[in-house]
Design an enzyme around this catalytic site. Structure first.
Site, short mmCIF file in Angstrom:
data_model
loop_
_atom_site.label_atom_id
_atom_site.label_comp_id
_atom_site.label_asym_id
_atom_site.label_seq_id
_atom_site.Cartn_x
_atom_site.Cartn_y
_atom_site.Cartn_z
CE LYS A 108 -4.96 -63.65 83.30
NZ LYS A 108 -5.38 -62.36 83.89
CE LYS A 150 -9.43 -62.67 75.51
NZ LYS A 150 -10.25 -62.47 76.72
CE LYS A 176 -4.79 -52.63 76.37
NZ LYS A 176 -6.23 -52.82 76.51
#
Length: 344
Positions: free
Chosen positions: A134, A210, A213
């Protein structure tokens, strides 16, 4: 603990095997990122529903403290929390069997996180996968993002949890919780048990990733509130290959194998049975079969979410009740921690 959405990923059945049903305490959490997608449902939420039937003490948290490591609109965050509560209830979480609560409303999480943070080295956090991934995407990361795994550990240890269903991408974070339990116990005396670990649905557009959203390709993710037409369209556009026969071979045919995995999971049959049902169908016809199975499984959930969303007061009452029950468990544990550390 959590990936972008949940601690858990896609397992066909619960992987907690260390102790017989009826012993231990389960804890897991999910971020309030809006309505869950099919991967969340098949990977985490079905497992959660199963676990609440097996264990006498089960806690599921909507982890809004974790969610603010990324910028959030306050109004949208509040709406997302209630949407997630509605989704969990619609998927089968029973507030009489499991404690369902909002993390930020139990202040003991934050205080224990600070105490555990003082037992955690910076190099230990720097090498965890969530931070590396991240912070690289953002070119920099907040202190909250950096210490996120410590809060995860606090979430688990605060309830003396013994079983934590997590996905493969969260195993190292669970290991941190185990390490911090050992470090605290060695320094201050035995208090925390070491929590134990208990298939992912892939993106429809990129089977190597994977389902998420946050995927910029809207056709890649099926949410549990998608209409039948949307579900059919997304599955129809799913990436497969140039072989018409349906087989299960994740290495060489990841797209088709992902469809087989989804079919088996939503129809509650084995992969072998799913392939058998596809015999004589090309991939185009098989996509229609998969769509019908997904629609049949998700329609009652979608309808229940819509009903619950219309009753905001009920959702708030469920979370408030869960918060009271969670604090009843958390407060004495933190009081013991405070005493051992020397605060009182």
């Amino acid at each position: 603990m959590f990936s972008a959405n949940s601690w858990d990923t896609f397992h066909p059945k619960p992987c907690i095997k260390s102790e017989p049903p009826g012993s231990g305490r389960v804890f897991s959490g999910i971020q309030p990122t809006g309505v869950p997608h099919l991967g969340n449902y098949l990977g985490a939420l079905e497992n959660w529903v199963s676990l609440q039937k097996q264990y006498p003490s089960v806690l599921y948290s909507i982890v809004d403290l974790h969610s603010i490591t990324q910028p959030q609109d306050p109004t949208q965050l509040k709406s997302n929390i209630l949407d997630m509560a509605a989704s969990l209830l619609a998927c089968g979480i029973d507030p009489e069997k499991a404690i369902l609560f909002q993390q930020s409303q139990v202040s003991e999480h934050a205080e224990l996180s600070w105490i555990l943070g003082c037992l955690t080295s910076m190099p230990r956090l720097r090498h965890l996968p969530q931070w590396k991934m991240k912070s690289k995407l953002k070119n920099e990361g907040s202190v909250g993002l950096y210490t996120y795994p410590v809060l995860q550990a606090a979430d688990i240890l605060l309830y003396k949890s013994t079983h934590v269903p997590v996905g493969e991408d969260q195993v190292q974070h669970l290991e941190l919780a185990q390490d911090l339990a050992r470090i605290f116990n060695n320094r201050y005396g035995d208090l925390f048990p070491e929590p134990r670990l208990t298939r992912k649905v892939k993106s429809l557009r990129d089977p190597s990733a994977k389902m998420s959203k946050s995927d910029p390709q809207t056709m890649a993710t099926v949410t549990i509130t998608d209409s039948p037409d949307d579900i059919a369209l997304k599955i129809r556009r799913a990436v497969t290959d140039f072989t018409s026969e349906v087989t299960f071979d994740p290495e060489t045919r990841p797209g088709v194998s992902n469809l087989v995995t989804i079919h088996a999971a939503v129809a509650m049959i084995s992969v072998q049975e799913a392939v058998s049902q596809a015999r004589g169908l090309d991939t185009g016809a098989y996509k229609k079969l998969v769509s019908e199975a997904v629609i049949q499984r998700l329609t009652p959930i979608r309808e229940e979410i819509e009903r619950l969303r219309a009753d905001r007061a009920h959702l708030e009452q469920v979370l408030a009740q869960g918060t009271r029950r969670a604090r009843e468990l958390a407060a004495p544990v933190l009081a013991e921690v405070r005493q051992r550390v020397g605060f009182c």
